[in-house]
Design an enzyme around this catalytic site. Sequence first.
Site, PDB file in Angstrom:
ATOM      1  N   LYS A 197       0.862  -1.188   0.000  1.00  0.00           N
ATOM      2  CA  LYS A 197       0.000   0.000   0.000  1.00  0.00           C
ATOM      3  C   LYS A 197       0.892   1.230   0.000  1.00  0.00           C
ATOM      4  CE  LYS A 197      -3.583   2.359   2.659  1.00  0.00           C
ATOM      5  NZ  LYS A 197      -4.471   2.302   3.837  1.00  0.00           N
ATOM      6  N   LYS A 250      -2.142  -1.413  -3.819  1.00  0.00           N
ATOM      7  CA  LYS A 250      -3.007  -0.239  -3.734  1.00  0.00           C
ATOM      8  C   LYS A 250      -2.151   1.019  -3.804  1.00  0.00           C
ATOM      9  CE  LYS A 250      -6.225   2.093  -0.638  1.00  0.00           C
ATOM     10  NZ  LYS A 250      -6.802   2.209   0.691  1.00  0.00           N
TER      11      LYS A 250
HETATM   12 ZN   LIG Z   1      -5.797   3.622   8.040  1.00  0.00          ZN
END
Ligand SMILES: [Zn+2]
Length: 328
Positions: A197, A250
């Site tokens: 992420k 992501k």
């Molecule tokens: Zn968070």
Amino acid sequence: MGNKNISSRFRRLRQNQPLRDMVCETQLYPKDFIYPLFVIEGDDIIESVESMPGVYRYSVDNLDGILSEVNESGISGVLVFGVPAHKDSRGTEAYNKDGIVQKAISHIKSKYPDMIVIADICLCEYTDHGHCGLVCRDEILNDETLPLLAKMAVTTVQAGADIVAPSDMMDGDVAAIRRELDKNGFINTPIMGYSAKYSSAYYSPFRDAAGSAPGFGDRKSYQMDCRNVKEGLREIENDIAQGADIVMVKPALAYLDIVRAASDRFDYPLAVYNVSGEYSMVKAAAINGWIDERKVVTENLTAMKRAGAKIIITYHALDMAKWLKEEF
Ligand SMILES: [Zn+2]
């Protein structure tokens, strides 16, 4: 008369739609998609998220309309985010068994037992400072945060969640959650790690939706640096070692090189999160008549699957499922 200098005529198989469909390498299906759902504490609320046209926050008593849409769309399920009435420094509402996300999950599962419900596990929607972990003197604490994440995971699974998805980017989160789930008898609950992420400017509309913008600083001390590929692969490898069943990259669109590399390297189901900023850019251009929304969304989501994503979390899920049904 053919030109002998042209040895490959690629255009033979591009002549018409049936031929193109027959040889196409990537096909989207409704079941590829997960729809993110924002649930807010209170009664009789359906609030539009201004920076995300077409996305709403629902109180639990107003969920039934959108749930029936999800159910009829053929998509796989929902990823649930809670917006609590009360925030504090320890994010208490995240792991309150009567918290907003727990109530929402139990409502969804009572209505639609077969719908896959994924609980996002993080503190940022529940902390008054807006960070994903506990804070001490402007430092985001790692190890002290882990038990709270694990506790949140257990309460959401007790409420009925089928999968838990830690998005906090604390080191060791997946292992801490796995241990606590197992201790509570939930050995069969899968974990979807938000493994790679990245710290991204594409998240800003989401923070509007979930009210989770950090009150000070940024998330760069725990989310990844967008300049790195190898580190992303190590993050994914580490999540797998900790027991993740599904891994994720992501955001999606600006990170398809990471998706491709991850899909080539790891034999685990790979998810991507087509994040709020990616959605809002497309919506804004579409609303202005500058692009054809259906064609651009189809192209974007096809690109994610072509890059190797198995599961696509997207705010376009319901529209895309509808368009796919019209095609068949
Ligand atoms: Zn968070």
